[in-house]
Design an enzyme around this catalytic site. Structure first.
Site, PDB file in Angstrom:
ATOM      1  N   LYS A 128       0.839  -1.207   0.000  1.00 35.86           N
ATOM      2  CA  LYS A 128       0.000   0.000   0.000  1.00 35.86           C
ATOM      3  C   LYS A 128       0.873   1.256   0.000  1.00 35.86           C
ATOM      4  CE  LYS A 128      -4.008  -2.064   0.392  1.00 35.86           C
ATOM      5  NZ  LYS A 128      -4.803  -2.359  -0.727  1.00 35.86           N
ATOM      6  N   LYS A 211      -2.483 -11.781  -8.924  1.00 36.90           N
ATOM      7  CA  LYS A 211      -3.740 -12.357  -8.446  1.00 36.90           C
ATOM      8  C   LYS A 211      -4.950 -11.553  -8.935  1.00 36.90           C
ATOM      9  CE  LYS A 211      -4.370  -9.808  -4.216  1.00 36.90           C
ATOM     10  NZ  LYS A 211      -5.054  -9.737  -2.979  1.00 36.90           N
ATOM     11  N   LYS A 214      -9.857  -6.742  -6.621  1.00 39.25           N
ATOM     12  CA  LYS A 214     -10.815  -5.680  -6.938  1.00 39.25           C
ATOM     13  C   LYS A 214     -10.114  -4.427  -7.436  1.00 39.25           C
ATOM     14  CE  LYS A 214     -13.685  -7.240  -3.152  1.00 39.25           C
ATOM     15  NZ  LYS A 214     -13.836  -7.067  -1.720  1.00 39.25           N
TER      16      LYS A 214
HETATM   17  P1  TYM Z   1     -10.326  -9.272   0.963  1.00 44.51           P
HETATM   18  O1  TYM Z   1     -11.609  -8.530   1.064  1.00 44.51           O
HETATM   19  O2  TYM Z   1      -9.214  -8.692   0.193  1.00 44.51           O
HETATM   20  O3  TYM Z   1     -10.590 -10.714   0.380  1.00 44.51           O
HETATM   21  C1  TYM Z   1     -11.566 -11.561   0.946  1.00 44.51           C
HETATM   22  C2  TYM Z   1     -11.176 -13.011   0.839  1.00 44.51           C
HETATM   23  O4  TYM Z   1     -10.975 -13.383  -0.517  1.00 44.51           O
HETATM   24  C3  TYM Z   1      -9.676 -13.960  -0.650  1.00 44.51           C
HETATM   25  N1  TYM Z   1      -9.126 -13.571  -1.947  1.00 44.51           N
HETATM   26  C4  TYM Z   1      -8.514 -14.442  -2.771  1.00 44.51           C
HETATM   27  N2  TYM Z   1      -8.260 -15.754  -2.655  1.00 44.51           N
HETATM   28  C5  TYM Z   1      -7.635 -16.351  -3.679  1.00 44.51           C
HETATM   29  N3  TYM Z   1      -7.247 -15.696  -4.805  1.00 44.51           N
HETATM   30  C6  TYM Z   1      -7.478 -14.368  -4.960  1.00 44.51           C
HETATM   31  N4  TYM Z   1      -7.117 -13.746  -6.078  1.00 44.51           N
HETATM   32  C7  TYM Z   1      -8.143 -13.682  -3.910  1.00 44.51           C
HETATM   33  N5  TYM Z   1      -8.513 -12.383  -3.720  1.00 44.51           N
HETATM   34  C8  TYM Z   1      -9.111 -12.348  -2.515  1.00 44.51           C
HETATM   35  C9  TYM Z   1      -8.855 -13.368   0.478  1.00 44.51           C
HETATM   36  O5  TYM Z   1      -7.758 -14.204   0.776  1.00 44.51           O
HETATM   37  C10 TYM Z   1      -9.873 -13.315   1.584  1.00 44.51           C
HETATM   38  O6  TYM Z   1      -9.992 -14.564   2.210  1.00 44.51           O
HETATM   39  N6  TYM Z   1      -8.213  -8.647   5.345  1.00 44.51           N
HETATM   40  C11 TYM Z   1      -9.237  -9.384   4.684  1.00 44.51           C
HETATM   41  C12 TYM Z   1     -10.625  -9.206   5.290  1.00 44.51           C
HETATM   42  C13 TYM Z   1     -10.660  -9.506   6.747  1.00 44.51           C
HETATM   43  C14 TYM Z   1     -10.574 -10.799   7.343  1.00 44.51           C
HETATM   44  C15 TYM Z   1     -10.647 -10.567   8.746  1.00 44.51           C
HETATM   45  C16 TYM Z   1     -10.434 -12.089   6.826  1.00 44.51           C
HETATM   46  C17 TYM Z   1     -10.792  -8.593   7.735  1.00 44.51           C
HETATM   47  N7  TYM Z   1     -10.770  -9.231   8.952  1.00 44.51           N
HETATM   48  C18 TYM Z   1     -10.602 -11.633   9.647  1.00 44.51           C
HETATM   49  C19 TYM Z   1     -10.385 -13.133   7.748  1.00 44.51           C
HETATM   50  C20 TYM Z   1     -10.458 -12.902   9.139  1.00 44.51           C
HETATM   51  C21 TYM Z   1      -9.282  -8.886   3.243  1.00 44.51           C
HETATM   52  O7  TYM Z   1      -8.902  -7.797   2.941  1.00 44.51           O
HETATM   53  O8  TYM Z   1      -9.836  -9.702   2.416  1.00 44.51           O
END
Ligand code: TYM
Length: 348
Positions: A128, A211, A214
């Protein structure tokens, strides 16, 4: 699961309490195939076997300063897509993170015990800093602390996430263990990243670089809500090369990415068919992309149909969010009460 042991005439039944599972997705836009195959697919399976909490991480999304209207719309969209993808509010607790203020309180306590050096070393923070140098706020720095609070507030031990969250889970364990050590307790269990298959998943994007995400740019991600026409267009535009020139040559990243996508959405026979064509230098990428597009459409169609249905029922959405908030707060309030006692706050 219960196991019975018979000793002579006495039946002793051991109860194994259901393990707790927590995971969340940021409310920053529509969900894509990465979110689905990396996380949601596991949520849906786990809800039958575990005590599950799945939330919408709206506090986390504040690091990018959404307008109130965008924030509200995005939270609603993730809720719709959770339900459309098969998360069942009768089986799982589905809630919005900001409806559970106890999470913010635990975040504050954990922050006292999280150090600048380790937070600055987090890969996602460094990314970031590189990609948005004008908005390196404290919320970004302490993002993994809030994540730890999300998880340990329910004392979860399994966290279904994609590969990109592995380091955050490691940090969650560090913060949980540090709290335990500081207060000489074993209060918080250690949470681990979870996937039903052996490895955590990383779904590649269509731009040939990395990867699916969004914020990775137009055309990189296929969203669960994309129409068949949009899916076909995006996949046909995916980056490829001029084709293999020697048999069994290693696939370059952009081609490997398409095969990786095919592995999750297509039948094994289809994958093998195109893999054989590649290895014998007979592949036509147009055919591969056409097939991949159609297989993505088949995989996502039932979800897309349910997204349309559920979107028209705001009272159902309200009901799910309210019910989830009550259940999540019950669990979170119990933890906060005990944490306050452990820390030494007393009611006079
Ligand atoms: P976020 O919103 O970026 O993504 C949500 C979930 O989707 C998975 N993910 C992917 N898995 C495989 N390949 C990809 N290209 C891909 N893009 C996204 C992420 O690994 C995630 O599981 N920090 C987290 C949100 C969060 C969270 C938590 C998760 C906040 N608190 C507590 C678990 C436990 C996040 O930004 O995910």
């Amino acid at each position: 699961m219960n196991t019975s042991v018979f000793t002579k005439n006495i039946k002793i039944t051991y109860f194994r309490p259901m393990e707790t599972v927590v995971s969340g997705i940021r409310s920053t836009g529509n969900l894509h195939l990465g979110n689905y195959y990396g996380a949601i697919q596991n949520f849906v399976k786990m809800q039958h076997e575990y005590n599950c909490y799945f939330f919408i991480a709206d506090l986390h999304s504040l690091t990018t300063h959404p307008t109130p209207a965008d924030l509200h719309g995005n939270v609603k969209q993730v809720l719709i897509e959770y339900l459309a993808a098969g998360i069942d509010p009768e089986k799982s607790t589905i809630y919005v993170q900001s409806d559970v203020p106890e999470v913010a309180e635990l975040y504050l306590y954990l922050n006292m015990n999280a150090y600048l050096g380790e937070l600055e070393r987090s890969t996602s923070f460094k990314d970031k800093v590189r990609t948005q140098p004008d908005n390196v706020n404290a919320g970004l720095l302490t993002y993994p602390v809030l994540m730890a609070a999300d998880i340990i507030i329910h004392k979860a031990v399994k966290v279904p996430v994609g590969k990109d969250q592995e380091q955050h889970l490691e940090m969650s364990r560090t913060f949980a263990n540090r709290f335990n050590r500081l207060y000489n307790t074993e209060y918080f269990p250690e949470p681990y990243a979870f996937n039903f298959s052996e490895n955590l998943v990383k779904i590649p994007g269509l731009d040939g670089k990395g990867k699916m995400g969004k914020s990775e740019g137009e055309g990189n991600a296929v969203y669960l809500s994309d129409s068949p026409e949009v899916i076909r267009k995006k996949v046909m535009k995916a980056v490829t090369d001029s084709g293999p020139t020697t048999e069994n040559q290693e696939k370059p990243d952009e081609i490997q990415n398409l095969f990786d996508l095919m592995k999750v959405v297509s039948a094994p026979d289809t994958y093998k068919h195109f893999d054989d064509l590649y290895n014998s230098c007979q592949i036509r990428y147009g055919d591969l992309k056409k097939q991949l597009g159609e297989d993505i459409i088949v995989a996502t169609s039932p979800i897309r149909d349910r997204i349309k249905d559920i979107s028209t029922d705001p009272s159902y959405l309200r009901q799910v969010a309210r019910h989830g908030a009550i259940k999540a707060r019950e669990s979170a309030a119990r933890t906060i009460k005990e944490v306050r006692e452990i820390i030494g706050f007393r009611n006079f």
